[in-house]
Write a protein that holds these residues in place. Sequence first.
Motif, PDB file in Angstrom:
ATOM      1  N   ASP A  15      32.131  29.881  42.631  1.00 23.41           N
ATOM      2  CA  ASP A  15      32.505  28.896  41.632  1.00 23.41           C
ATOM      3  C   ASP A  15      33.842  29.225  40.967  1.00 23.41           C
ATOM      4  O   ASP A  15      34.324  28.440  40.160  1.00 23.41           O
ATOM      5  N   ASP A  16      34.401  30.375  41.258  1.00 21.91           N
ATOM      6  CA  ASP A  16      35.601  30.826  40.564  1.00 21.91           C
ATOM      7  C   ASP A  16      36.835  30.198  41.190  1.00 21.91           C
ATOM      8  O   ASP A  16      37.605  30.859  41.877  1.00 21.91           O
ATOM      9  N   LYS A  17      37.005  28.897  40.951  1.00 17.57           N
ATOM     10  CA  LYS A  17      38.162  28.165  41.462  1.00 17.57           C
ATOM     11  C   LYS A  17      38.978  27.648  40.281  1.00 17.57           C
ATOM     12  O   LYS A  17      38.432  27.285  39.238  1.00 17.57           O
ATOM     13  N   LEU A  18      40.247  27.600  40.475  1.00 17.62           N
ATOM     14  CA  LEU A  18      41.182  27.127  39.465  1.00 17.62           C
ATOM     15  C   LEU A  18      41.667  25.743  39.838  1.00 17.62           C
ATOM     16  O   LEU A  18      41.910  25.462  41.006  1.00 17.62           O
ATOM     17  N   LEU A  19      41.765  24.857  38.843  1.00 17.19           N
ATOM     18  CA  LEU A  19      42.448  23.582  39.044  1.00 17.19           C
ATOM     19  C   LEU A  19      43.858  23.710  38.508  1.00 17.19           C
ATOM     20  O   LEU A  19      44.078  24.304  37.441  1.00 17.19           O
ATOM     21  N   LEU A  20      44.805  23.153  39.237  1.00 17.83           N
ATOM     22  CA  LEU A  20      46.215  23.240  38.859  1.00 17.83           C
ATOM     23  C   LEU A  20      46.826  21.853  39.010  1.00 17.83           C
ATOM     24  O   LEU A  20      46.721  21.230  40.069  1.00 17.83           O
ATOM     25  N   THR A  21      47.417  21.355  37.940  1.00 19.43           N
ATOM     26  CA  THR A  21      48.129  20.076  37.992  1.00 19.43           C
ATOM     27  C   THR A  21      49.619  20.354  38.134  1.00 19.43           C
ATOM     28  O   THR A  21      50.189  21.125  37.353  1.00 19.43           O
ATOM     29  N   ILE A  22      50.225  19.741  39.144  1.00 18.84           N
ATOM     30  CA  ILE A  22      51.635  19.951  39.444  1.00 18.84           C
ATOM     31  C   ILE A  22      52.360  18.611  39.399  1.00 18.84           C
ATOM     32  O   ILE A  22      51.940  17.646  40.046  1.00 18.84           O
ATOM     33  N   PHE A  23      53.416  18.546  38.614  1.00 15.69           N
ATOM     34  CA  PHE A  23      54.272  17.362  38.596  1.00 15.69           C
ATOM     35  C   PHE A  23      55.486  17.639  39.472  1.00 15.69           C
ATOM     36  O   PHE A  23      56.167  18.653  39.295  1.00 15.69           O
ATOM     37  N   LEU A  24      55.703  16.756  40.425  1.00 16.16           N
ATOM     38  CA  LEU A  24      56.877  16.813  41.291  1.00 16.16           C
ATOM     39  C   LEU A  24      57.787  15.666  40.873  1.00 16.16           C
ATOM     40  O   LEU A  24      57.580  14.511  41.239  1.00 16.16           O
TER      41      LEU A  24
ATOM     42  N   VAL B  73      50.928  29.197  45.923  1.00 15.75           N
ATOM     43  CA  VAL B  73      51.339  27.830  45.575  1.00 15.75           C
ATOM     44  C   VAL B  73      52.760  27.831  45.033  1.00 15.75           C
ATOM     45  O   VAL B  73      53.604  27.008  45.422  1.00 15.75           O
ATOM     46  N   ASN B  74      53.025  28.744  44.117  1.00 12.17           N
ATOM     47  CA  ASN B  74      54.337  28.801  43.497  1.00 12.17           C
ATOM     48  C   ASN B  74      55.438  29.066  44.526  1.00 12.17           C
ATOM     49  O   ASN B  74      56.478  28.388  44.544  1.00 12.17           O
ATOM     50  N   VAL B  75      55.202  30.037  45.406  1.00 12.22           N
ATOM     51  CA  VAL B  75      56.202  30.386  46.412  1.00 12.22           C
ATOM     52  C   VAL B  75      56.431  29.221  47.377  1.00 12.22           C
ATOM     53  O   VAL B  75      57.567  28.920  47.760  1.00 12.22           O
TER      54      VAL B  75
ATOM     55  N   LYS C 154      65.029  21.416  45.080  1.00 11.95           N
ATOM     56  CA  LYS C 154      66.142  20.585  45.561  1.00 11.95           C
ATOM     57  C   LYS C 154      65.697  19.135  45.732  1.00 11.95           C
ATOM     58  O   LYS C 154      66.448  18.215  45.413  1.00 11.95           O
ATOM     59  N   ALA C 155      64.468  18.934  46.214  1.00 10.01           N
ATOM     60  CA  ALA C 155      63.922  17.574  46.304  1.00 10.01           C
ATOM     61  C   ALA C 155      63.263  17.158  44.989  1.00 10.01           C
ATOM     62  O   ALA C 155      63.312  15.990  44.597  1.00 10.01           O
ATOM     63  N   PHE C 156      62.616  18.111  44.305  1.00 11.30           N
ATOM     64  CA  PHE C 156      61.874  17.838  43.072  1.00 11.30           C
ATOM     65  C   PHE C 156      62.206  18.872  41.995  1.00 11.30           C
ATOM     66  O   PHE C 156      62.608  20.002  42.304  1.00 11.30           O
ATOM     67  N   LYS C 157      61.958  18.476  40.758  1.00  8.28           N
ATOM     68  CA  LYS C 157      61.800  19.435  39.667  1.00  8.28           C
ATOM     69  C   LYS C 157      60.302  19.582  39.440  1.00  8.28           C
ATOM     70  O   LYS C 157      59.580  18.583  39.377  1.00  8.28           O
ATOM     71  N   THR C 158      59.820  20.810  39.310  1.00 10.62           N
ATOM     72  CA  THR C 158      58.376  21.046  39.278  1.00 10.62           C
ATOM     73  C   THR C 158      57.906  21.527  37.907  1.00 10.62           C
ATOM     74  O   THR C 158      58.617  22.247  37.212  1.00 10.62           O
ATOM     75  N   GLU C 159      56.688  21.098  37.557  1.00  9.75           N
ATOM     76  CA  GLU C 159      56.002  21.584  36.358  1.00  9.75           C
ATOM     77  C   GLU C 159      54.565  21.902  36.735  1.00  9.75           C
ATOM     78  O   GLU C 159      53.950  21.166  37.512  1.00  9.75           O
ATOM     79  N   PHE C 160      54.016  22.986  36.166  1.00  3.83           N
ATOM     80  CA  PHE C 160      52.671  23.459  36.509  1.00  3.83           C
ATOM     81  C   PHE C 160      51.812  23.546  35.242  1.00  3.83           C
ATOM     82  O   PHE C 160      52.278  24.050  34.210  1.00  3.83           O
TER      83      PHE C 160
ATOM     84  N   MET D 284      46.017  21.753  30.437  1.00  6.36           N
ATOM     85  CA  MET D 284      46.332  22.657  29.331  1.00  6.36           C
ATOM     86  C   MET D 284      47.847  22.720  29.101  1.00  6.36           C
ATOM     87  O   MET D 284      48.610  22.994  30.010  1.00  6.36           O
ATOM     88  N   GLY D 285      48.239  22.415  27.861  1.00  5.30           N
ATOM     89  CA  GLY D 285      49.653  22.324  27.526  1.00  5.30           C
ATOM     90  C   GLY D 285      50.101  20.888  27.350  1.00  5.30           C
ATOM     91  O   GLY D 285      51.151  20.627  26.763  1.00  5.30           O
ATOM     92  N   LEU D 286      49.298  19.943  27.877  1.00  2.00           N
ATOM     93  CA  LEU D 286      49.597  18.514  27.718  1.00  2.00           C
ATOM     94  C   LEU D 286      48.535  17.793  26.898  1.00  2.00           C
ATOM     95  O   LEU D 286      48.847  17.018  26.004  1.00  2.00           O
TER      96      LEU D 286
END
Length: 247
Positions: A31-40, A96-98, A106-112, A191-193
Amino acid sequence: MKYAVLLPLFLLQMIVHAQSADTLTSIEKADDKLLLTIFLKHDQSMNLNEIEKIKTEQAFYENFPSEGISVVDWYVVMGIGQMVVLELPASKLRTVNVALEKTAWKAFKTEFYTTYNLYPIIEHKLKNKSKVTLDATPSSEKEDDKLLLTVFLKHDQSMTLNEIEKIRTDQGFYENLPPEGTSVVNWFVVMGLGQMVVLELPASKLAAVNLAIERTAWKAFTTEIYPTYNLYPFIENKLKNKSKVEY
């Protein structure tokens, strides 16, 4: 004789305890999974063809999402850009980050933003519990065409959560959002939004959603509303890793 009887019982107890501990550990790991929202976010100094060329050259679709990671949602949130929600083990966070640094820059600006699923926690409070899972058919090909809407409910941090909850309760928030005839797709805390709600609705219900938010969410939240569409069915065939999960 007494010890001969007690010894097997003691050993049995130790075995059961060890098995229980192993089971608990495996459950926690599963069950130890993380959800991550990424804005491209698109660089609007380039058109879509130029952006797509960069993604292709940088092998974006071959490397994102990486193996061991699953897509929860992949939307275009009009006015923001692409929004991807991933499910991953915490150990894959660096991966994910790498991957994005190598193939999306170059194609996107990213937020995590780290994310968790709020819907199971608040479902019992909602008067309208309608919830849907988006199918794999591109929205442009559906006969029963529905609109997706992403609603950000940003907390006013000058108030405590208890004060915010009191305002929502007093204003009938849970009784009115989502309005009848609309359905929740996802209800996350980013979290953060703040809270992020994706709704599916007929276009005729757009005014009802807006009025429900104005009447029951204002004062508790600062709200932002964006028309949205499901991008995943359009790009699934390009992805090397097609793993997808539903929430």
